[in-house]
Design a protein around this motif. Structure first.
Motif, PDB file in Angstrom:
ATOM      1  N   LEU A 455     -27.413   4.647 -46.007  1.00 13.35           N
ATOM      2  CA  LEU A 455     -26.133   4.805 -46.105  1.00 13.35           C
ATOM      3  C   LEU A 455     -25.684   5.512 -45.446  1.00 13.35           C
ATOM      4  N   ASP A 456     -24.947   5.479 -43.595  1.00 13.00           N
ATOM      5  CA  ASP A 456     -24.506   6.761 -42.992  1.00 13.00           C
ATOM      6  C   ASP A 456     -23.612   7.386 -43.781  1.00 13.00           C
ATOM      7  N   GLY A 457     -23.997   9.184 -42.990  1.00 12.43           N
ATOM      8  CA  GLY A 457     -22.881  10.068 -43.190  1.00 12.43           C
ATOM      9  C   GLY A 457     -22.852  10.926 -45.118  1.00 12.43           C
ATOM     10  N   TYR A 458     -23.965   9.869 -45.665  1.00 13.77           N
ATOM     11  CA  TYR A 458     -24.437  11.132 -46.507  1.00 13.77           C
ATOM     12  C   TYR A 458     -25.477  10.907 -47.349  1.00 13.77           C
ATOM     13  N   MET A 508     -15.546   6.480 -41.044  1.00 20.41           N
ATOM     14  CA  MET A 508     -15.914   4.468 -41.580  1.00 20.41           C
ATOM     15  C   MET A 508     -17.487   4.601 -41.201  1.00 20.41           C
ATOM     16  N   TRP A 509     -18.121   4.501 -42.757  1.00 18.63           N
ATOM     17  CA  TRP A 509     -19.582   4.800 -42.950  1.00 18.63           C
ATOM     18  C   TRP A 509     -20.207   3.131 -42.466  1.00 18.63           C
ATOM     19  N   ASN A 510     -21.403   3.056 -42.362  1.00 21.54           N
ATOM     20  CA  ASN A 510     -22.816   1.922 -42.499  1.00 21.54           C
ATOM     21  C   ASN A 510     -22.943   1.879 -43.224  1.00 21.54           C
ATOM     22  N   LEU A 511     -23.154   0.821 -44.057  1.00 26.28           N
ATOM     23  CA  LEU A 511     -24.342   1.489 -45.419  1.00 26.28           C
ATOM     24  C   LEU A 511     -25.019  -0.550 -45.208  1.00 26.28           C
ATOM     25  N   GLY A 522     -26.797 -10.032 -40.718  1.00 29.28           N
ATOM     26  CA  GLY A 522     -25.216  -9.533 -41.399  1.00 29.28           C
ATOM     27  C   GLY A 522     -25.736  -8.720 -43.269  1.00 29.28           C
ATOM     28  N   GLN A 523     -26.682  -8.457 -43.090  1.00 27.77           N
ATOM     29  CA  GLN A 523     -26.827  -7.780 -43.981  1.00 27.77           C
ATOM     30  C   GLN A 523     -26.845  -5.929 -43.992  1.00 27.77           C
ATOM     31  N   GLN A 524     -24.978  -5.993 -44.286  1.00 28.28           N
ATOM     32  CA  GLN A 524     -24.820  -4.645 -43.393  1.00 28.28           C
ATOM     33  C   GLN A 524     -22.717  -4.936 -43.877  1.00 28.28           C
TER      34      GLN A 524
END
Length: 557
Positions: A455-458, A508-511, A522-524
């Motif tokens: 998880l980006d940002g965290y 807006m954060w990428n998981l 596609g697994q995001q």
């Protein structure tokens, strides 16, 4: 230990962007560090047998190491001299209030060939070992990665004595095929990548290539920073004749247990202390791939091994002791080790207050998401999906779409909160969440391979691991006192991992899956953490130098 002085490169660049940066970054009095990075192709020979085309930064593979201090302002001018668009992401750097600098396709337009982009961000409220890597077009398989180390400010103590020095180990799997060939394989619908050909430590394998050598004095203690920069392979690391005292996990301080070996999964970083308490000699530093119970049949992935050397000053001859054996291949050993990683509640964080002053276990969760991975065929092509939805990268970054209110791009909340049994489908899902929500996320696997989620940002607390299907009764097994905080968590085959996360970083954060073939196919998804009370104390505005592409091209800042 203090970081070295800021690099002298890009003095001219510094003069022209300093005023803009000071106006847009918090903590304008904190030091600035300037970097100019030229990204090119170049010949490398990581396997020592066949030269390959690699991606170099300033002629280096792996790329330059960033050393900075908590809250430093980083100005990184990236010049793309490849033949296709390029983008870097900063794995584990939280980008406080600044997802504009995250460096993934949901937040940034890639840097066109022959052009540049200047990242401007802070290592805000962080201490620890991180890394950067290319985030588009499978460039990660060709290089472009490097270490990113954030040291503490003098007034913030870390819970161990200063080491004599620190060593960086970037360990990851490697393919003989180039990144374009690998990408073509995935684009053709072949599905996941085949097993890799080798493991590398700091860009080389052994014995065909010259191994990395780390030199230290007998009786002294050294810090080893280890990151898994690979595409899809977990590894176990061990040092012949020496124990490892774990002192950092992805920017947080754990209880300092001793280990004979440590598993590191894709996207993860750890740091440990090693005391040179043996006779002067050369000791093997061994990384080997983890297969987790897969039988060693002809169709199974080969066991990959890479070796570096820990050399005592005055040594040079191999140590006359047995080589360290790998741990059992089953899941249980690794899962039990993961559960033994515990948060040090009394250690200081990047701020003076102790890590454990935030009692996460006493906070009620606002929602639960159970995210199940799968590998369906959609329109005749092998894809990867989250709760049946396979992410398709849009022509315009989602952050720009949201900023300019561009319609018909984002599938708001189109990933169900739990698997719903609907037919697999493609989409561009963004989950809307409120700033300061406290959320439970369960990563569920029904597949036979280990997975890794980032998880980006965290950071988040990994409160539980388990086998089989998760259900609400599993909450009674959660660690709600001193669960390890980190930003990337492994999910064991046919098992689950549960995290709790405090959504205190707007953006807006990428998981995503940290396994790059799964992410690519596609697994995001993305998480939009938002509040209607717009303020620079919550999130910065779009940078004046932001690249605008797709439907945002020509809209202006």
């Amino acid at each position: 230990m203090s970081p070295p002085p800021a690099p002298a490169a890009a003095v001219a660049l510094a003069a022209c962007i300093l005023a803009v940066t000071a106006a847009t970054l918090a903590g304008a009095d904190d030091p600035y560090r300037f970097f100019t990075w030229n990204v090119t192709y170049g010949t490398i020979n990581p396997l020592g047998t066949t030269p390959q085309q690699g991606i170099l930064i300033n002629g280096q593979f792996p790329g330059p190491r960033i050393d900075c201090m908590t809250n430093d302002n980083l100005i990184v001018n990236v010049i793309n001299n490849l033949d296709e668009p390029f983008l870097l992401t900063w794995n584990g750097i939280k980008q406080r209030k600044n997802s504009w600098q995250d460096g993934v396709l949901g937040t940034n337009c890639p840097i066109p060939p022959g052009s540049n982009y200047t990242y401007k961000f802070q290592s805000k409220d962080q201490i620890g070992s991180f890394f950067y890597f290319p985030s588009v077009a499978l460039h990660r398989a060709a290089g472009g990665f490097g270490s990113f180390n954030v040291f503490q400010r003098p007034q913030i103590p870390v819970p161990y004595s200063p080491p004599a020095a620190d060593f960086t180990l970037l360990v990851g799997d490697w393919y003989k095929s180039g990144h374009k060939q690998l990408r073509q394989s995935l684009d053709s619908g072949a599905g996941e990548l085949l097993p890799p050909d080798a493991l590398l430590i700091n860009g080389v394998s052994s014995p065909a290539a010259a191994p990395a050598i780390f030199v230290g004095d007998q009786g002294k203690t050294y810090l080893f920073r280890v990151s898994n920069v690979g595409m899809k392979t977990s590894f176990n690391l061990r040092i012949q004749g020496h124990q490892m005292r774990l002192v950092e996990v992805e920017g947080t301080h754990p209880v300092q247990n001793l280990y004979d070996s440590i598993d590191v999964h894709v996207g993860q970083s750890v740091a440990f202390l090693v005391t040179l308490d043996q006779s002067p000699a050369d000791y093997a530093v061994v990384a080997s791939s983890r297969r987790f119970g897969i039988s060693p049949a002809a169709s199974s992935p080969a066991l990959l091994t890479a070796t570096a050397t820990l050399r005592y000053t005055g040594g040079g001859a191999p140590a006359n002791i047995p080589m360290p054996a790998p741990p059992p291949e089953g899941i249980d050993w690794s899962m039990n080790q993961a559960r033994s990683f515990r948060w040090n509640l009394t250690a200081s964080a990047a701020r003076p207050n102790p890590q454990g002053s935030f009692h996460y276990g006493g906070i009620a969760t606002s929602r639960t998401m159970v995210l199940e991975s799968s590998a369906p065929a959609i329109a005749g092509q092998r894809r990867f999906a989250v709760n049946g939805v396979s992410f398709v990268v849009p022509d315009t970054p989602l952050k720009l779409v949201d900023n300019y209110n561009i319609a018909n791009v984002i599938g708001w909340d189109s990933v169900p909160a739990r698997p719903d049994g609907a037919a697999p489908r493609s989409g561009t899902p963004v989950v809307r969440l409120n700033l300061h929500e406290f959320v439970e996320v369960v990563f569920q696997s029904t597949e036979s391979e280990i997975q890794s989620w980032h998880l980006d940002g965290y950071d988040f607390w990994v409160v539980g691991y388990g086998n089989g299907q998760w259900n609400e009764s599993q909450r009674t097994t959660y660690n709600l006192v001193d669960a390890q905080a980190r930003h990337t968590v492994q999910v064991y085959p046919n098992g689950w991992s549960a995290i709790l996360v405090s959504l205190d970083n707007q953006g807006m954060w990428n998981l995503r899956s940290a396994h790059w073939d799964r992410q690519y196919l596609g697994q995001q998804l993305y998480m939009r953490v938002w509040t209607p009370q717009q303020s620079f104390s919550n999130e910065y505005s779009i940078p004046t130098n932001a690249i605008l592409c797709g439907r945002a091209a020509g809209l202006g800042h």
